[in-house]
Design a protein around this motif. Structure first.
Motif, PDB file in Angstrom:
ATOM      1  N   ASN A   1      -7.044   2.837   5.333  1.00 42.48           N
ATOM      2  CA  ASN A   1      -6.116   3.469   4.229  1.00 42.48           C
ATOM      3  C   ASN A   1      -6.839   3.847   2.966  1.00 42.48           C
ATOM      4  O   ASN A   1      -6.148   3.765   1.912  1.00 42.48           O
ATOM      5  CB  ASN A   1      -4.896   2.643   4.137  1.00 42.48           C
TER       6      ASN A   1
ATOM      7  N   VAL B   1       0.971  -1.273  -0.020  1.00 45.76           N
ATOM      8  CA  VAL B   1       0.025   0.002  -0.129  1.00 45.76           C
ATOM      9  C   VAL B   1       0.974   1.605  -0.109  1.00 45.76           C
ATOM     10  O   VAL B   1       0.601   2.138  -0.759  1.00 45.76           O
ATOM     11  CB  VAL B   1      -1.064  -0.115   1.377  1.00 45.76           C
ATOM     12  N   GLU B   2       1.813   1.411   0.824  1.00 45.03           N
ATOM     13  CA  GLU B   2       2.608   2.428   0.776  1.00 45.03           C
ATOM     14  C   GLU B   2       3.560   2.918  -0.162  1.00 45.03           C
ATOM     15  O   GLU B   2       3.801   3.927  -0.520  1.00 45.03           O
ATOM     16  CB  GLU B   2       3.606   2.185   2.100  1.00 45.03           C
TER      17      GLU B   2
ATOM     18  N   LEU C   1      -0.568  -1.276  -4.451  1.00 46.26           N
ATOM     19  CA  LEU C   1      -2.257  -1.529  -4.171  1.00 46.26           C
ATOM     20  C   LEU C   1      -2.575  -0.036  -3.842  1.00 46.26           C
ATOM     21  O   LEU C   1      -2.044   0.520  -2.883  1.00 46.26           O
ATOM     22  CB  LEU C   1      -2.471  -2.359  -3.108  1.00 46.26           C
ATOM     23  N   LYS C   2      -3.644   0.270  -4.599  1.00 50.01           N
ATOM     24  CA  LYS C   2      -4.227   1.740  -4.151  1.00 50.01           C
ATOM     25  C   LYS C   2      -5.612   1.848  -4.460  1.00 50.01           C
ATOM     26  O   LYS C   2      -6.122   1.110  -5.645  1.00 50.01           O
ATOM     27  CB  LYS C   2      -3.275   2.840  -4.816  1.00 50.01           C
TER      28      LYS C   2
ATOM     29  N   LEU D   1      -6.826  -2.027   5.557  1.00 51.43           N
ATOM     30  CA  LEU D   1      -6.930  -1.569   4.143  1.00 51.43           C
ATOM     31  C   LEU D   1      -8.377  -0.637   4.241  1.00 51.43           C
ATOM     32  O   LEU D   1      -8.083   0.596   3.875  1.00 51.43           O
ATOM     33  CB  LEU D   1      -7.388  -2.633   3.287  1.00 51.43           C
TER      34      LEU D   1
END
Length: 208
Positions: free
Chosen positions: A66, A38-39, A43-44, A63
């Motif tokens: 975020n 994610v960071e 994955l976004k 998730l």
């Protein structure tokens, strides 16, 4: 040797009824490797995400906190989902869709997903289900959807769960189901793995 009843719905429910936070496979926190995905923007949002074998919901809650607002977690154990709901509420998270049922049942999961994240789920399945697992993943993914699969345990061992995994077999099963590898990391660095997974967990990403 396969642990008695451990791979049946009744066996998982019995396990969860007696499982305290931090015991056995419960690591009290989200996977560091998922945080890294994610960071680093691998994955976004916005994407629709499925988490099979969601357990206490650490990954789902992370998730949701975020920016991922379309997260579905499925588990065969009603007690696991009660624990996941409690963990979500304790963290001030609402909106995660927790589903109780069999991942393989087409009547339980009827939608398609942009991303499926398998974190310590496939290794709980009997080895004879691994090809069926890949086929089901393909069925549940949207066109161009991705499977993010944390490969564990990458070791030679008898019995389970967790049942031993190896990369050639994983590639064969996913290929036969029409999933194409985009990234394979044989072993994750220690800082991206929970303590009990270090030296035995890899990461793979497949595209439908």
């Amino acid at each position: 040797m396969v642990a008695r009843n451990s791979v049946t719905p009744e066996g998982w429910e019995e396990l969860w009824q007696n499982l305290k936070p931090g015991e056995r496979f419960d690591r009290l926190s989200v996977s560091p490797a998922l945080v890294d995905l994610v960071e680093t923007g691998v994955l976004k949002p916005p994407v629709k995400i499925l988490l099979p074998g969601v357990g206490r919901g650490y990954e789902a809650v992370y998730l949701a906190k975020n920016g991922f607002d379309d997260v579905v977690g499925i588990d065969i154990s009603p007690t696991a989902l009660k624990e996941a709901q409690k963990y979500s509420e304790d963290n001030g998270v609402t909106g995660i869709n927790y589903v109780q049922g069999d991942f393989f049942d087409p009547q339980v999961l009827t939608e398609k997903y942009d991303v499926i994240i398998d974190f310590i789920f496939k290794c709980a399945l009997l080895p004879e289900l691994h090809t069926q697992w890949a086929t089901r993943i393909n069925e549940l993914l949207k066109p161009q959807g991705r499977l993010v699969y944390f490969m564990f345990p990458l070791q030679e061992k008898e019995g389970g769960p967790p049942f031993a995994q190896n990369i050639p077999d994983i590639l064969e099963a996913t290929s036969s189901a029409g999933l194409k590898p985009e990234k394979i990391i044989d072993l994750l660095p220690a800082e991206l793995a929970h303590d009990i997974h270090q030296g035995r967990i890899g990461l793979s990403i497949f595209r439908k």
